[in-house]
Enzyme design. Structure first.
Site, short mmCIF file in Angstrom:
data_model
loop_
_atom_site.label_atom_id
_atom_site.label_comp_id
_atom_site.label_asym_id
_atom_site.label_seq_id
_atom_site.Cartn_x
_atom_site.Cartn_y
_atom_site.Cartn_z
N LYS A 53 7.48 0.02 -4.85
CA LYS A 53 8.33 -1.34 -4.15
C LYS A 53 8.31 -2.51 -5.13
O LYS A 53 9.43 -2.82 -5.30
CB LYS A 53 7.53 -1.72 -2.62
CG LYS A 53 7.87 -0.39 -1.65
CD LYS A 53 6.87 -0.79 -0.43
CE LYS A 53 7.11 0.26 0.60
NZ LYS A 53 6.39 0.41 1.69
N GLN A 97 1.61 -3.64 3.73
CA GLN A 97 1.76 -2.35 3.60
C GLN A 97 0.63 -1.67 4.68
O GLN A 97 -0.44 -2.14 4.82
CB GLN A 97 1.07 -1.66 2.28
CG GLN A 97 1.13 -0.17 2.11
CD GLN A 97 2.54 0.33 2.02
OE1 GLN A 97 3.73 -0.25 1.67
NE2 GLN A 97 2.65 1.45 2.66
N ASP A 120 10.50 -5.36 6.80
CA ASP A 120 10.18 -4.01 7.32
C ASP A 120 10.75 -3.74 8.78
O ASP A 120 10.93 -2.77 9.23
CB ASP A 120 8.38 -3.97 7.58
CG ASP A 120 8.32 -2.79 6.65
OD1 ASP A 120 8.83 -1.99 6.22
OD2 ASP A 120 6.93 -2.46 6.46
#
Ligand SMILES: NC(=O)c1ccc[n+]([C@@H]2O[C@H](COP(=O)([O-])OP(=O)(O)OC[C@H]3O[C@@H](n4cnc5c(N)ncnc54)[C@H](OP(=O)(O)O)[C@@H]3O)[C@@H](O)[C@H]2O)c1
Length: 299
Positions: A53, A97, A120
């Site tokens: 990422k 994460q 997200d």
């Protein structure tokens, strides 16, 4: 044999549009999109995801910030970092994460990310917007957004008259995917572990989306002839044919069998997976445009 939907190629075209949008935002408004990725602990798979990422963010021309915290970080310390990133105007997207180590209340952390920086798409404000049919002003969860983009490549924007079945009802994927299909006018069935006769429910699907986490669960006779099959599952299984102790990734769909019946199908790897990172970049550049008061690009 089914047409194999190339997620890598679709993701590359999203990334190229994001890179262009990022450069034009910097030229017009002097704003460089900033993506902060936070990882806690030593899980090797999570580190691999986070590294890719961060690398992709740099490739898109973003200011890419990575925070790597030790396993014994406390809830308060992680919360303080999220609060700092929330307050930092150079950060447009924050990604923590998952999974976090067991001692964390993950939901409290995720929900504390400002909705406008929640790239997200997991904050309830963003989930609520999808649920109420507002697909324009929030941030849509990356994997369903990416899977939907692949569906639209095959069927176009309007899914009127098509039956869609989503297997899996998680907040991360199944629920938002069902809602996105509904917003595109599909007739949606959301199946899960309590669904009776799952095979025949699936056999009615013009668009079949599997997000369960069970290797090759969807068999040939679950697939309606001519269907579009989107396989979200990522399962690591033994691969003795590659040598002793070797493994490989497979999806939730028995790819070879299903390909004989479906019209289009995503492979694993190389299908939905690459779309997730691409849509994370798309959400970050969208968030940065909104801060600049400029119309956000559509993907
Ligand atoms: N490609 C990507 O980037 C990406 C991103 C996210 C997830 N994934 C993959 O997608 C899969 C699903 O992820 P998730 O986070 O949604 O998983 P999850 O939270 O574990 O949800 C799994 C869902 O599958 C349902 N299920 C379990 N066993 C079933 C069965 N035998 N028959 C029918 N439904 C069943 C569960 O039903 P109940 O609700 O009734 O328990 C649940 O709704 C995983 O393999 C994950 O690795 C991939």
């Amino acid at each position: 044999m089914a047409f194999v939907i190339d997620g890598k190629e679709a993701a590359a075209s999203v990334i190229s549009a994001v890179t262009e949008a990022s450069a034009s935002l910097e030229a017009k408004a002097g704003i460089k999109p900033g993506l902060a990725v936070v990882i806690v602990g030593n899980d090797p798979a999570s580190h691999a995801y986070v590294n890719s990422k961060s690398k992709m963010a740099k490739q898109c021309g973003f200011n890419s910030i990575q925070h790597t915290l030790p396993e014994d970080t406390t809830q308060g310390e992680l919360q303080a970092l999220v609060d700092t990133l929330n307050a930092d105007p150079s950060v447009h997207g924050i990604l923590v994460q998952l999974p976090l180590p067991k001692h964390f209340d993950s939901d409290a952390i995720i929900q504390s990310i400002l909705p406008e920086k929640d790239v997200d798409g997991l904050n309830i404000a963003n989930a609520g917007k999808i649920a109420t049919g507002d697909l324009l002003t929030g941030l849509i969860s990356c994997t369903p957004a990416g899977a939907m983009l692949l569906v639209k490549r095959v069927h176009g924007e309007d899914l009127s008259g098509l039956n869609a079945v989503v297997i899996g009802r998680s907040n991360l994927f199944g629920k938002p995917m069902g809602l996105l299909l509904l917003a595109a006018n599909a007739t949606v069935t959301m199946a899960h572990s309590r669904t009776r006769d799952l095979a025949s429910v699936c056999a009615n699907a013009d668009i079949l989306v599997a997000a369960v986490g069970r290797a090759e669960m969807v068999r040939r006779d679950w697939v309606k002839p001519g269907a579009t099959v989107i396989d979200v599952g990522i399962n690591r299984v033994p691969a003795p044919e590659k040598g002793e102790g070797k493994t490989k990734l497979v999806g939730d769909v028995a790819f070879a069998e299903a390909s004989e019946v479906a019209a289009s199908i995503t492979p694993v790897p190389g299908g939905v997976g690459p779309m997730t990172i691409a849509m994370l970049m798309a959400n970050t550049v969208i968030a940065a445009h909104r801060v600049a008061g400029l119309g956000a690009p559509k993907f």
